[in-house]
Design a protein around this motif. Structure first.
Motif, mmCIF file in Angstrom:
data_model
loop_
_atom_site.group_PDB
_atom_site.id
_atom_site.type_symbol
_atom_site.label_atom_id
_atom_site.label_comp_id
_atom_site.label_asym_id
_atom_site.label_seq_id
_atom_site.Cartn_x
_atom_site.Cartn_y
_atom_site.Cartn_z
ATOM 1 N N ALA A 140 6.520 -10.335 31.533
ATOM 2 C CA ALA A 140 7.255 -11.638 31.706
ATOM 3 C C ALA A 140 8.075 -11.321 32.858
ATOM 4 C CB ALA A 140 8.040 -11.985 30.439
ATOM 5 N N GLY A 141 8.706 -10.488 33.093
ATOM 6 C CA GLY A 141 9.677 -10.325 34.462
ATOM 7 C C GLY A 141 8.722 -10.213 35.672
ATOM 8 N N GLN A 142 7.530 -9.560 35.416
ATOM 9 C CA GLN A 142 6.690 -9.649 36.860
ATOM 10 C C GLN A 142 6.415 -11.029 36.766
ATOM 11 O OE1 GLN A 142 3.932 -6.600 34.941
ATOM 12 N NE2 GLN A 142 4.247 -5.406 36.698
ATOM 13 N N GLN A 143 5.943 -11.955 35.726
ATOM 14 C CA GLN A 143 5.486 -13.258 35.912
ATOM 15 C C GLN A 143 6.497 -14.013 37.026
ATOM 16 O OE1 GLN A 143 4.233 -13.722 31.638
ATOM 17 N NE2 GLN A 143 3.570 -15.593 32.570
ATOM 18 N N GLY A 170 16.214 -8.654 27.895
ATOM 19 C CA GLY A 170 16.672 -8.902 29.080
ATOM 20 C C GLY A 170 16.582 -8.115 30.174
ATOM 21 N N GLN A 171 16.834 -6.651 29.805
ATOM 22 C CA GLN A 171 16.820 -5.723 30.728
ATOM 23 C C GLN A 171 15.447 -5.217 31.101
ATOM 24 O OE1 GLN A 171 19.908 -5.369 31.829
ATOM 25 N NE2 GLN A 171 20.405 -6.645 29.978
ATOM 26 N N GLU A 172 14.603 -5.394 30.157
ATOM 27 C CA GLU A 172 12.954 -5.288 30.391
ATOM 28 C C GLU A 172 12.525 -6.421 31.419
ATOM 29 O OE1 GLU A 172 10.510 -2.713 29.544
ATOM 30 O OE2 GLU A 172 12.487 -1.812 29.791
ATOM 31 N N ARG A 173 12.948 -7.611 31.283
ATOM 32 C CA ARG A 173 12.436 -8.751 32.138
ATOM 33 C C ARG A 173 12.986 -8.518 33.552
ATOM 34 N NH1 ARG A 173 14.250 -13.289 27.485
ATOM 35 N NH2 ARG A 173 12.702 -12.450 26.204
ATOM 36 N N GLU A 174 14.357 -7.785 33.744
ATOM 37 C CA GLU A 174 14.776 -7.758 34.908
ATOM 38 C C GLU A 174 14.140 -6.728 35.533
ATOM 39 O OE1 GLU A 174 18.965 -6.683 37.015
ATOM 40 O OE2 GLU A 174 19.187 -7.702 35.079
ATOM 41 N N LYS A 175 13.842 -5.473 34.802
ATOM 42 C CA LYS A 175 13.121 -4.431 35.425
ATOM 43 C C LYS A 175 11.711 -4.888 35.873
ATOM 44 C CE LYS A 175 12.048 0.608 34.498
ATOM 45 N NZ LYS A 175 10.644 0.568 35.144
ATOM 46 N N GLY A 176 10.897 -5.330 35.133
ATOM 47 C CA GLY A 176 9.645 -6.116 35.484
ATOM 48 C C GLY A 176 9.604 -6.938 36.808
ATOM 49 N N PHE A 177 10.974 -7.774 36.882
ATOM 50 C CA PHE A 177 10.948 -8.660 38.105
ATOM 51 C C PHE A 177 11.506 -7.389 39.264
ATOM 52 C CE2 PHE A 177 13.820 -10.832 40.864
ATOM 53 C CZ PHE A 177 13.032 -12.034 41.097
ATOM 54 N N LEU A 178 12.196 -6.763 39.165
ATOM 55 C CA LEU A 178 12.567 -5.932 40.281
ATOM 56 C C LEU A 178 11.551 -5.126 41.031
ATOM 57 C CD1 LEU A 178 16.414 -4.825 39.107
ATOM 58 C CD2 LEU A 178 15.549 -6.527 41.014
ATOM 59 N N ASP A 179 10.762 -4.508 40.087
ATOM 60 C CA ASP A 179 9.813 -3.735 40.387
ATOM 61 C C ASP A 179 8.758 -4.291 41.209
ATOM 62 O OD1 ASP A 179 11.054 -1.657 39.088
ATOM 63 O OD2 ASP A 179 9.631 -1.347 37.367
ATOM 64 N N LYS A 183 8.225 -4.798 46.089
ATOM 65 C CA LYS A 183 6.819 -4.505 46.935
ATOM 66 C C LYS A 183 6.632 -5.596 48.089
ATOM 67 C CE LYS A 183 4.590 -2.779 42.723
ATOM 68 N NZ LYS A 183 3.434 -3.261 41.687
ATOM 69 N N GLU A 184 7.690 -6.856 47.909
ATOM 70 C CA GLU A 184 7.528 -7.663 49.137
ATOM 71 C C GLU A 184 8.572 -7.505 49.927
ATOM 72 O OE1 GLU A 184 6.938 -10.038 51.596
ATOM 73 O OE2 GLU A 184 5.206 -10.409 49.851
ATOM 74 N N PRO A 185 8.406 -7.004 51.190
ATOM 75 C CA PRO A 185 9.548 -6.796 52.245
ATOM 76 C C PRO A 185 10.450 -7.867 52.621
ATOM 77 C CG PRO A 185 7.310 -6.485 53.454
ATOM 78 C CD PRO A 185 7.204 -6.660 51.775
ATOM 79 N N GLY A 186 9.808 -9.210 52.487
ATOM 80 C CA GLY A 186 10.519 -10.116 53.245
ATOM 81 C C GLY A 186 11.791 -10.740 51.934
ATOM 82 N N ALA A 187 11.399 -10.454 50.965
ATOM 83 C CA ALA A 187 12.258 -10.722 49.673
ATOM 84 C C ALA A 187 13.430 -9.713 49.502
ATOM 85 C CB ALA A 187 11.415 -10.805 48.386
ATOM 86 N N ILE A 188 14.838 -10.133 49.354
ATOM 87 C CA ILE A 188 15.663 -9.261 49.259
ATOM 88 C C ILE A 188 16.643 -9.696 47.961
ATOM 89 C CG2 ILE A 188 17.895 -8.558 50.678
ATOM 90 C CD1 ILE A 188 16.640 -8.901 53.076
ATOM 91 N N ILE A 189 17.111 -8.638 47.375
ATOM 92 C CA ILE A 189 18.072 -8.852 46.317
ATOM 93 C C ILE A 189 19.454 -9.096 46.819
ATOM 94 C CG2 ILE A 189 18.973 -8.201 44.101
ATOM 95 C CD1 ILE A 189 16.057 -8.934 43.938
#
Length: 321
Positions: A140-143, A170-179, A183-189
């Motif tokens: 879901a985080g990846q989505q 919540g932590q699993e969702r954040e992990k999927g999101f960040l991982d 992979k996208e160099p133009g996206a910065i946290i």
């Protein structure tokens, strides 16, 4: 005389055997008592989960007791509820855990005493859980990442607004999101913050964060209350068209924000199915109809303004209509 005594003894033994057999059958088929303890009871998410649980309870003739704390961070009160369920000697406990570690000892005690433990939505750090049902939270985080990258065409300054750091889903969702984002160099946290599962406080903390970090042009957040708080924040400061927002769940206010363009996408789960499967599993386990099995994964759908009126999305956005 001896023959009469022998017949009498055989008759008594037969009656004892019949009584035992009836008693054993009655115990096996008696109505099962199940305690369902969620993070809270006042959100649309958990109300939908309870509706699914009630549906299964009626179908399987289960006595369902449903409760949860007032606040989704109150693991102490959740533990009191677990202890009370153990003291009542229920047949099964269904738990959506507030804290991944703080309830393990009690739930292990329940399992050791013969009570079946079923997890829905948010997991616990125990190998004595008999069944798990819920969202694949990492996926879901990846989505959420994938839809946000499409919205920003890969060039984003992103803020992550997440809830309790001790809650597994919540932590699993954040992990999927960040991982996925990495992979996208133009996206910065640009910023990551943790907030309570509270609409008002999330709004205040988000406004504060945006004032301190004016470069942020995208926000992701991972549950019902934080989604509403983030939506309120970007609307109040007049940036609903400047900041892309991806949130979770199907609160009616979040759906209105989606339709208005304040929120760009919602990752919508299926809490009704979680509740139904939780009670069904509790009944199956406590009656011996089956043993433990792999996690049952319930669906999630990415809903946007463009697809929100599709029939599949409508069924998840408005599960009771």
């Amino acid at each position: 005389m001896k023959q009469s005594r022998k017949r009498l003894i055989l008759l008594v033994l037969s009656l004892v055997a019949m009584t035992c057999g009836l008693g054993c059958t009655d115990r096996k088929n008696e109505r099962k008592e199940v305690a369902m303890i969620t993070k809270s009871t006042n959100s649309s998410f958990f109300k939908s989960m309870y509706a699914g649980a009630k549906s299964a309870a009626a179908e399987f003739n289960v006595e369902l007791q449903y409760e949860g704390p007032q606040h989704e961070e109150d693991f102490e009160m959740q533990n009191v509820m677990i202890k009370n369920a153990i003291d009542r000697e229920v047949d099964a406990i269904i738990i959506s855990a507030i804290d991944y570690n703080q309830s393990v000892e009690l739930l292990d005690k329940a399992a050791d005493s013969g009570i079946k433990v079923v997890v829905v939505d948010s997991d616990v750090n125990s190998d004595k859980v008999s069944q798990r049902s819920g969202t694949d939270n990492y996926a879901a985080g990846q989505q959420a990442a994938e839809i946000l990258l499409k919205k920003g065409e890969g060039n984003l300054r992103i803020a992550v607004v997440n809830f309790d750091e001790n809650t597994e889903n919540g932590q699993e969702r954040e992990k999927g999101f960040l991982d996925t984002i990495i992979k996208e160099p133009g996206a910065i946290i640009e910023k990551r913050i943790k907030v309570p599962s509270d609409r008002v406080e999330t709004k205040e903390r988000t406004i504060e964060m945006l004032k301190e970090n004016p470069n942020i042009d995208a926000i992701v957040t991972f549950n019902e209350w934080t989604t509403l708080g983030v939506g309120d924040a970007v609307k109040e400061i007049g940036q609903q068209t400047d900041i892309a927002v991806v949130g979770f769940d199907n609160h009616i206010a979040a759906i209105e924000m989606l339709e208005a363009g304040t929120i760009d996408a919602l990752i919508v789960q299926n809490p009704f199915a979680m509740g139904y499967l939780g009670v069904k599993s509790a009944w199956e386990l406590s009656t011996g109809n089956r043993g433990a099995s792999e996690k049952k994964v319930t669906e999630t759908v990415t809903v946007t303004e463009e697809n929100m009126f599709d029939s599949k999305c409508q069924k998840l956005l408005f599960p009771f209509e």
